[in-house]
Design a protein around this motif. Sequence first.
Motif, short mmCIF file in Angstrom:
data_model
loop_
_atom_site.label_atom_id
_atom_site.label_comp_id
_atom_site.label_asym_id
_atom_site.label_seq_id
_atom_site.Cartn_x
_atom_site.Cartn_y
_atom_site.Cartn_z
N SER A 1 0.84 -1.20 0.00
CA SER A 1 0.00 0.00 0.00
C SER A 1 0.87 1.24 0.00
N LYS B 1 0.15 5.32 0.78
CA LYS B 1 -0.91 6.19 1.31
C LYS B 1 -0.31 7.53 1.65
N CYS C 1 -5.68 12.17 8.66
CA CYS C 1 -4.43 11.62 9.16
C CYS C 1 -4.25 10.23 8.58
N LEU C 2 -3.05 9.70 8.73
CA LEU C 2 -2.72 8.45 8.05
C LEU C 2 -3.64 7.30 8.44
N GLU C 3 -3.99 7.21 9.74
CA GLU C 3 -4.78 6.05 10.16
C GLU C 3 -6.22 6.11 9.64
N ASN C 4 -6.65 7.28 9.16
CA ASN C 4 -8.00 7.38 8.59
C ASN C 4 -7.99 7.31 7.06
N ARG D 1 -6.76 -5.95 6.26
CA ARG D 1 -6.72 -6.82 7.44
C ARG D 1 -6.63 -8.28 6.98
N ARG E 1 -10.66 -4.52 15.67
CA ARG E 1 -10.93 -3.20 16.25
C ARG E 1 -10.41 -2.13 15.30
N PRO E 2 -11.16 -1.05 15.18
CA PRO E 2 -10.68 0.03 14.33
C PRO E 2 -9.44 0.71 14.93
N VAL E 3 -8.51 1.09 14.09
CA VAL E 3 -7.33 1.85 14.53
C VAL E 3 -7.64 3.34 14.47
N LYS F 1 -1.29 7.08 14.96
CA LYS F 1 -1.70 5.67 15.11
C LYS F 1 -1.55 4.91 13.81
N GLY F 2 -1.35 5.65 12.73
CA GLY F 2 -1.21 4.99 11.43
C GLY F 2 0.23 4.60 11.17
N CYS F 3 0.42 3.74 10.21
CA CYS F 3 1.78 3.44 9.80
C CYS F 3 1.79 3.15 8.31
N ARG F 4 2.93 3.35 7.70
CA ARG F 4 3.06 3.06 6.28
C ARG F 4 4.27 2.18 6.07
N ARG G 1 0.11 -6.19 12.10
CA ARG G 1 -1.23 -6.68 12.41
C ARG G 1 -1.85 -5.78 13.48
N GLU G 2 -3.17 -5.79 13.51
CA GLU G 2 -3.87 -4.97 14.51
C GLU G 2 -4.13 -5.78 15.77
N GLY H 1 -6.83 -2.40 18.64
CA GLY H 1 -6.98 -1.15 17.89
C GLY H 1 -5.68 -0.41 17.65
N GLN H 2 -4.55 -1.13 17.79
CA GLN H 2 -3.23 -0.54 17.49
C GLN H 2 -2.57 -1.36 16.39
N ASN H 3 -1.77 -0.69 15.57
CA ASN H 3 -0.96 -1.40 14.60
C ASN H 3 0.31 -1.90 15.29
#
Lengths: 260, 260
Positions: free
Chosen positions: A48, A50, A87-90, A96, A123-125, B44-47, B96-97, B100-102
């Motif tokens: 990915s 993003k 933001c990145l997580e959205n 998954r 769970r949503p991040v 909270k996101g990651c790339r 992996r989640e 709700g965390q990566n």
Amino acid sequence: MCELLGMSANVPTDICFSFTGLVQRGGHTGPHTDGWGITFYEGKGCRSFKDPAPSAESEIAKMVLGYPIKSCAVISHIRQANRGSVCLENTHPFTRELWGQNWTYAHNGQLRGYKKLTAGFYRPVGETDSEIAFCWILEQLRQRYPRKPGRMTSVFSFIASLADELRQMGVFNMLLSNGDYVMAYCSNHLHWITRRAPFGQARLQDADMTVDFQTQTTPNDVVTVVATQPLTSNEDWQKMVPGEFALFRFGQLCLNRVSR
Amino acid sequence: MCELLGMSANVPTDICFSFTGLVQRGGHTGPHTDGWGITFYEGKGCRSFKDPAPSAESEIAKMVLGYPIKSCAVISHIRQANRGSVCLENTHPFTRELWGQNWTYAHNGQLRGYKKLTAGFYRPVGETDSEIAFCWILEQLRQRYPRKPGRMTSVFSFIASLADELRQMGVFNMLLSNGDYVMAYCSNHLHWITRRAPFGQARLQDADMTVDFQTQTTPNDVVTVVATQPLTSNEDWQKMVPGEFALFRFGQLCLNRVSR
């Protein structure tokens, strides 16, 4: 509203032409300035790219355009935020694991009352209604099929019934893939086109760019592109109707249901 | 063997200098030609950027080096395959989640008898012993903590006890992060260094490159880099001992346990 782009092909194909059109809508010809993302499958793996920055100005989008990645299944999204900050997580697509497969999802639309979609294992991040709906879909799939089922078309029909429920909560256009299949579910705006021999020329709607697919393909290639709005101005795109879903595998339409 | 690289920082910091050294080991100064990957957290996101191609020749590695992404937590890996073929789904890091965390993980080493590590909810997508061990760790975490626990240092101590078990099965050097924390677990080779004011010059071991950190930092910056082998030739790296684990948060060492 956001814009969706998906591709299913029987040979690894680059999506540069369509993606060039799409990224224009992220700040130039369209108002979707709140980030973008694209996921390419390669075998069972996927990668990915993003960026929460507008796609028309994104350095990473330029990198993706400059380095054609060939894939048989692609999902992309450009965002105009309604729920959740930029933001990145959205940022879509979301990926998954389920049954040892990577599942990738992007949503266009807005849901009401989505907080009642209970999270179980997934769970949503981030904070979007979209990711919560994705977690809910995966949860229902696990409950219905604890192990990987044999007939994947039945699985996608079940997913369509879940999408029917989500559509009752607002607007729910969706692209979903497990790498083999690409599913398109229409709530209000979604179009697709299958290109096969004899290939012709196509002209982008959003940028001054024409491609002659005949010079880039072999006679056996079959490539389907799905997009919120047609990306080319000189081809006939199939307009999907509300509640319709279409399932593609290696470029071919393999299941199509119009809303009952 | 593979090579690991991790970073924990109290301000978003680019990892270009260290990554430049690491990628040389993927085909130039080292034999790790079976792919590479890097994951950057942003909130909270990651790339992730990954490539099954050797890092020293990878177009995507050049893109990453040319576009400095700043992050407080980074995990990277270059691969010399032992278990599993060279393909995208076998390329580290894995994300992996959980709660709700990566969670992002990379492993260096080789395990025997790893097929007895039973998969539960988390199933491996690829075929590596590394990914199976990661799924097993996450499974044990879920069983022990069905909800997100309050004291994360206890969680990482528990993870270290799981890593102790894995180390009995072979070689298990690991980097693991949930975005806030970066954990390093040593089986045989792992080194780290914390840089803080007064900053000096550093010279790469694997490429003709020197950086003066003083020109790139503010006096409050604290940045820790973890790597299989020291990446610079003129700094004192801490060598970890077998069974040792170190936990970093925003650049600072916050927990350290030497094997009992």
